[in-house]
Design a protein around this motif. Structure first.
Motif, PDB file in Angstrom:
ATOM      1  N   VAL A  38      35.343  40.678  32.455  1.00  0.00           N
ATOM      2  CA  VAL A  38      35.790  39.976  31.252  1.00  0.00           C
ATOM      3  C   VAL A  38      36.223  40.939  30.155  1.00  0.00           C
ATOM      4  O   VAL A  38      37.217  40.700  29.452  1.00  0.00           O
ATOM      5  CB  VAL A  38      34.698  38.997  30.751  1.00  0.00           C
ATOM      6  CG1 VAL A  38      33.449  39.738  30.283  1.00  0.00           C
ATOM      7  CG2 VAL A  38      35.251  38.109  29.643  1.00  0.00           C
ATOM      8  N   ARG A  39      35.505  42.022  29.977  1.00  0.00           N
ATOM      9  CA  ARG A  39      35.868  42.976  28.928  1.00  0.00           C
ATOM     10  C   ARG A  39      37.249  43.576  29.177  1.00  0.00           C
ATOM     11  O   ARG A  39      38.056  43.733  28.249  1.00  0.00           O
ATOM     12  CB  ARG A  39      34.811  44.087  28.855  1.00  0.00           C
ATOM     13  CG  ARG A  39      35.035  45.107  27.745  1.00  0.00           C
ATOM     14  CD  ARG A  39      34.685  44.529  26.405  1.00  0.00           C
ATOM     15  NE  ARG A  39      35.010  45.443  25.320  1.00  0.00           N
ATOM     16  CZ  ARG A  39      34.792  45.181  24.056  1.00  0.00           C
ATOM     17  NH1 ARG A  39      34.260  44.021  23.702  1.00  0.00           N
ATOM     18  NH2 ARG A  39      35.110  46.052  23.124  1.00  0.00           N
ATOM     19  N   LYS A  40      37.532  43.896  30.430  1.00  0.00           N
ATOM     20  CA  LYS A  40      38.831  44.485  30.765  1.00  0.00           C
ATOM     21  C   LYS A  40      39.965  43.485  30.549  1.00  0.00           C
ATOM     22  O   LYS A  40      41.025  43.842  30.032  1.00  0.00           O
ATOM     23  CB  LYS A  40      38.817  44.975  32.213  1.00  0.00           C
ATOM     24  CG  LYS A  40      40.093  45.685  32.639  1.00  0.00           C
ATOM     25  CD  LYS A  40      39.954  46.258  34.033  1.00  0.00           C
ATOM     26  CE  LYS A  40      41.237  46.947  34.481  1.00  0.00           C
ATOM     27  NZ  LYS A  40      41.609  48.078  33.617  1.00  0.00           N
ATOM     28  N   VAL A  41      39.733  42.233  30.956  1.00  0.00           N
ATOM     29  CA  VAL A  41      40.767  41.205  30.771  1.00  0.00           C
ATOM     30  C   VAL A  41      41.015  40.965  29.286  1.00  0.00           C
ATOM     31  O   VAL A  41      42.163  40.764  28.860  1.00  0.00           O
ATOM     32  CB  VAL A  41      40.360  39.901  31.484  1.00  0.00           C
ATOM     33  CG1 VAL A  41      41.325  38.769  31.129  1.00  0.00           C
ATOM     34  CG2 VAL A  41      40.344  40.110  32.997  1.00  0.00           C
ATOM     35  N   LEU A  42      39.964  40.993  28.476  1.00  0.00           N
ATOM     36  CA  LEU A  42      40.120  40.766  27.038  1.00  0.00           C
ATOM     37  C   LEU A  42      40.850  41.904  26.344  1.00  0.00           C
ATOM     38  O   LEU A  42      41.600  41.682  25.389  1.00  0.00           O
ATOM     39  CB  LEU A  42      38.753  40.563  26.375  1.00  0.00           C
ATOM     40  CG  LEU A  42      38.033  39.239  26.644  1.00  0.00           C
ATOM     41  CD1 LEU A  42      36.663  39.243  26.004  1.00  0.00           C
ATOM     42  CD2 LEU A  42      38.843  38.066  26.118  1.00  0.00           C
ATOM     43  N   THR A  43      40.629  43.118  26.785  1.00  0.00           N
ATOM     44  CA  THR A  43      41.196  44.275  26.098  1.00  0.00           C
ATOM     45  C   THR A  43      42.456  44.826  26.752  1.00  0.00           C
ATOM     46  O   THR A  43      43.271  45.463  26.086  1.00  0.00           O
ATOM     47  CB  THR A  43      40.153  45.406  26.006  1.00  0.00           C
ATOM     48  OG1 THR A  43      39.698  45.736  27.324  1.00  0.00           O
ATOM     49  CG2 THR A  43      38.973  44.975  25.152  1.00  0.00           C
ATOM     50  N   GLU A  44      42.627  44.581  28.059  1.00  0.00           N
ATOM     51  CA  GLU A  44      43.797  45.087  28.771  1.00  0.00           C
ATOM     52  C   GLU A  44      44.418  43.992  29.641  1.00  0.00           C
ATOM     53  O   GLU A  44      44.516  44.135  30.870  1.00  0.00           O
ATOM     54  CB  GLU A  44      43.417  46.289  29.645  1.00  0.00           C
ATOM     55  CG  GLU A  44      42.796  47.447  28.882  1.00  0.00           C
ATOM     56  CD  GLU A  44      42.334  48.551  29.809  1.00  0.00           C
ATOM     57  OE1 GLU A  44      42.963  48.738  30.881  1.00  0.00           O
ATOM     58  OE2 GLU A  44      41.333  49.212  29.489  1.00  0.00           O
TER      59      GLU A  44
ATOM     60  N   GLY B 208      47.570  25.659  37.979  1.00  0.00           N
ATOM     61  CA  GLY B 208      46.849  25.587  39.236  1.00  0.00           C
ATOM     62  C   GLY B 208      46.747  26.894  39.992  1.00  0.00           C
ATOM     63  O   GLY B 208      46.055  26.953  41.016  1.00  0.00           O
ATOM     64  N   GLU B 209      47.399  27.945  39.529  1.00  0.00           N
ATOM     65  CA  GLU B 209      47.398  29.217  40.246  1.00  0.00           C
ATOM     66  C   GLU B 209      46.621  30.283  39.484  1.00  0.00           C
ATOM     67  O   GLU B 209      46.636  30.320  38.249  1.00  0.00           O
ATOM     68  CB  GLU B 209      48.836  29.696  40.479  1.00  0.00           C
ATOM     69  CG  GLU B 209      49.633  28.769  41.373  1.00  0.00           C
ATOM     70  CD  GLU B 209      50.983  29.360  41.740  1.00  0.00           C
ATOM     71  OE1 GLU B 209      51.274  30.482  41.284  1.00  0.00           O
ATOM     72  OE2 GLU B 209      51.735  28.698  42.471  1.00  0.00           O
ATOM     73  N   GLN B 210      45.947  31.141  40.231  1.00  0.00           N
ATOM     74  CA  GLN B 210      45.226  32.263  39.647  1.00  0.00           C
ATOM     75  C   GLN B 210      46.242  33.356  39.300  1.00  0.00           C
ATOM     76  O   GLN B 210      46.902  33.904  40.161  1.00  0.00           O
ATOM     77  CB  GLN B 210      44.195  32.791  40.646  1.00  0.00           C
ATOM     78  CG  GLN B 210      43.455  34.029  40.190  1.00  0.00           C
ATOM     79  CD  GLN B 210      42.467  34.510  41.237  1.00  0.00           C
ATOM     80  OE1 GLN B 210      41.674  33.728  41.756  1.00  0.00           O
ATOM     81  NE2 GLN B 210      42.519  35.788  41.552  1.00  0.00           N
ATOM     82  N   VAL B 211      46.335  33.681  37.991  1.00  0.00           N
ATOM     83  CA  VAL B 211      47.312  34.682  37.564  1.00  0.00           C
ATOM     84  C   VAL B 211      46.655  36.007  37.186  1.00  0.00           C
ATOM     85  O   VAL B 211      47.344  37.041  37.115  1.00  0.00           O
ATOM     86  CB  VAL B 211      48.175  34.170  36.386  1.00  0.00           C
ATOM     87  CG1 VAL B 211      48.985  32.955  36.807  1.00  0.00           C
ATOM     88  CG2 VAL B 211      47.316  33.858  35.165  1.00  0.00           C
ATOM     89  N   GLU B 212      45.362  35.981  36.916  1.00  0.00           N
ATOM     90  CA  GLU B 212      44.675  37.223  36.577  1.00  0.00           C
ATOM     91  C   GLU B 212      43.183  37.064  36.828  1.00  0.00           C
ATOM     92  O   GLU B 212      42.620  35.978  36.667  1.00  0.00           O
ATOM     93  CB  GLU B 212      44.918  37.619  35.119  1.00  0.00           C
ATOM     94  CG  GLU B 212      44.392  39.002  34.766  1.00  0.00           C
ATOM     95  CD  GLU B 212      45.079  39.612  33.557  1.00  0.00           C
ATOM     96  OE1 GLU B 212      44.680  40.718  33.155  1.00  0.00           O
ATOM     97  OE2 GLU B 212      46.023  38.995  33.024  1.00  0.00           O
ATOM     98  N   ARG B 213      42.566  38.177  37.226  1.00  0.00           N
ATOM     99  CA  ARG B 213      41.131  38.161  37.488  1.00  0.00           C
ATOM    100  C   ARG B 213      40.573  39.558  37.247  1.00  0.00           C
ATOM    101  O   ARG B 213      41.220  40.566  37.553  1.00  0.00           O
ATOM    102  CB  ARG B 213      40.856  37.733  38.930  1.00  0.00           C
ATOM    103  CG  ARG B 213      39.379  37.772  39.313  1.00  0.00           C
ATOM    104  CD  ARG B 213      39.193  37.300  40.733  1.00  0.00           C
ATOM    105  NE  ARG B 213      37.791  37.306  41.112  1.00  0.00           N
ATOM    106  CZ  ARG B 213      37.329  36.850  42.267  1.00  0.00           C
ATOM    107  NH1 ARG B 213      38.166  36.340  43.158  1.00  0.00           N
ATOM    108  NH2 ARG B 213      36.043  36.881  42.544  1.00  0.00           N
ATOM    109  N   GLY B 214      39.367  39.611  36.697  1.00  0.00           N
ATOM    110  CA  GLY B 214      38.752  40.908  36.508  1.00  0.00           C
ATOM    111  C   GLY B 214      37.528  40.822  35.628  1.00  0.00           C
ATOM    112  O   GLY B 214      37.152  39.742  35.148  1.00  0.00           O
TER     113      GLY B 214
END
Length: 549
Positions: free
Chosen positions: A256-262, A248-254
């Motif tokens: 999509v390419r950055k989240v997938l690779t880093e 239920g909590e947001q743990v990461e946001r950004g």
């Protein structure tokens, strides 16, 4: 119902979500939090992904965006601000709006594609008429005008309106039903489309078509998109930005390419690690004993079904030849309708072949009768695709797992319970779940219970029919690892049926590719990338690409 002038002026985007919270009544007067403070702003034409495991709050958020928790026990706090397209129209807060204001934004401003199209479509009404009815309700058009718009929407999503407008939902494939739901949403020309797991349980080629369609429609119409999925690889090529939810909590946001690779959060890293990859290193396969006869031999197998309404016979399996060595794992892949499930059911004698032979341990399956057939049932077991429907909802899972032992003659209740509890532990379930009903278990727990039921008789051959297709990626990875462990421990021969080549590759020694009832190619799992058949190459190309982390 509306916000003040300052808020309306500040809201330039079609949708803004502020501190959205969803909770449900818990035991002893407490509350269970499904969503704890989600916030984002969605610009015109932007695509946002909401990703997380089952229970992370994704669907709770989707329903809250359209005010669909109303009339339930759920408590929704925070604001969902919608800016209508009409010039001068006041901003609507979905959470506090009256029913009239809510109807004005549902469909026209915010539309939703639900996860399961078969339960979302009325089985007694023709698909085209259902789409036209939505148009008439919101625009007040005549039957003729609405029908024309509905036909155009079907054509836009790749369905032949001339041939399929008057078809019923059960006459559509899974991919076509999902396209019909997209057409129903698009016929209202929404500014924001919420797609809740629109590709779950679809084969990889249909999944790719649906994702390409959403991208194309977004480009053509300028609509914004919220794509909800448990799979980061699925959203990777479709959205601009991604939010990762856990409990239920947001743990990461950004981006999509950055989240997938880093990925920064350990949970995001775990989600990425759980995604099956076509380039993953495989363990060395167990060498085959060519001197030993095959455990199962299939020759010229055909299965046809009766014609409907004067049409030709349906040939589900068309001349299949296979051999299975003791202890081998054979993967069977192909699109929906390729004949995979019919072949699997034939191998355990739940489907009577029309022609051809199946030999098990040197004897034809068709020769077993009466007590001999019951005795041999111990050796052949099937794990069904949907454990929720294959487990008796009125019996505890312990009783369901024990039932095969009772059928084989075990009468002692103490021995039955001991055997079942031992098997529950072996598949990673707490024996305390013995008396729980299927609906009280998670999807992964139900699938583990189904595996326990199949293994309780210590079979020699187990056919797994799409056992992980509807599970989130982390649960899917756990079940796949469990099957590999159990195969080694019980010296099982496995037939693993799935539409996802990357998943099948993890479990199998060899892979048989089916198309239109035929096996078009059989090759070692390690050599899958070198497949020669054009159909296999098409399946490989449809698997979502995931960059290396």
């Amino acid at each position: 119902m509306t916000q003040n002038t300052d808020t309306a002026a500040a809201l330039g985007a079609p949708l803004r979500v502020e501190d959205l919270r969803v909770s449900f009544p818990g035991a002893r007067g407490g509350e269970l939090t499904a969503l704890a403070g989600l916030g984002f702003e969605l610009a015109q034409g932007q695509a946002l992904g909401l990703v997380g495991e089952s229970g992370s709050g994704k669907s709770a958020a989707a329903l809250a965006l359209l005010g669909l928790h109303r009339g339930t026990a759920a408590r929704v706090d925070g604001r969902v601000l919608v800016r209508p397209r009409a010039a001068g129209a006041e901003v609507v807060d979905v959470n506090t709006a009256d029913e009239r204001a809510l109807r004005s934004v549902r469909g026209r401003e915010l539309a939703m594609i639900f996860q399961e199209p078969l339960t979302s479509l009325d089985p007694y009404r023709r698909v085209g008429d259902q789409i036209a009815a939505v148009r008439r309700m919101h625009f007040g058009e005549s039957r003729k005008e609405a029908a024309q718009r509905a036909a155009e929407a079907l054509e836009k999503v790749g369905i032949d309106a001339a041939g399929k407008y008057r078809a019923f939902p059960h006459e559509f494939s899974g991919g076509m039903r999902q396209r019909a739901l997209i057409a129903m949403a698009l016929v209202l020309e929404p500014r924001v489309l919420v797609a809740d797991e629109p590709t779950t349980a679809l084969d990889v080629t249909v999944q790719a078509q649906i994702l390409d369609l959403l991208t194309e429609l977004r480009r053509e119409t300028g609509m914004s998109l919220i794509l909800i999925s448990h799979d980061l690889a699925v959203v990777g090529g479709t959205v601009d930005e991604v939010i990762v939810l856990k409990s239920g909590e947001q743990v990461e946001r950004g981006p999509v390419r950055k989240v997938l690779t880093e990925p920064q959060h350990t949970y995001t890293q775990a989600l990425l690690a759980a995604i099956p990859r076509l380039d993953a290193q495989l363990p060395e396969p167990k060498p085959a004993d060519d001197a030993k006869p095959p455990l199962m031999r299939v020759r010229g197998l055909e299965v046809t079904f009766p014609a409907k309404r004067g049409a030709a016979l349906t040939r589900a399996v068309a001349g299949v030849d296979l051999e299975l060595r003791e202890g081998e794992s054979l993967g069977i892949v192909g699109e929906s309708g390729s004949g995979k499930t019919t072949l699997g059911r034939s191998l355990v004698r739940l489907q009577q072949p029309t022609a051809g032979t199946i030999e098990f341990d040197g004897r034809p399956l068709g020769s077993w009768r009466g007590r001999e057939l019951r005795r041999h049932r111990r050796d052949l077991q099937l794990i069904f695709q949907d454990p929720a429907s294959s487990l008796n909802p009125r019996r505890g899972i312990g009783d369901s797992i024990a039932e095969p032992l009772r059928v084989q003659g075990e009468k002692d209740d103490a021995r039955l319970e001991a055997s079942v509890c031992g098997m529950l532990e072996r598949v990673g379930l707490d024996p305390k779940l013995y008396h729980r009903y299927p609906h009280q278990l998670s999807g992964g727990q139900r699938q583990r219970a189904a595996i326990a039921r199949a293994l309780i008789l210590r079979p020699r051959l187990v056919v797994c029919d799409e056992p992980v297709s509807a599970l989130d990626v982390t649960t899917q990875a756990q079940v796949v690892a469990l099957l590999r462990e159990l195969r080694a421990e019980f010296e099982l021969t496995l037939v693993f049926i799935a539409h996802d080549l990357a998943v099948v590759r993890q479990v199998s020694d060899r892979i048989a590719v089916m198309n239109a009832g035929r096996v078009v190619e059989i090759l070692p799992a390690a050599d899958l990338a070198d497949a020669q058949d054009p159909y296999t190459r098409t399946l490989l190309a449809a698997v979502p690409e995931l960059p290396h982390v």
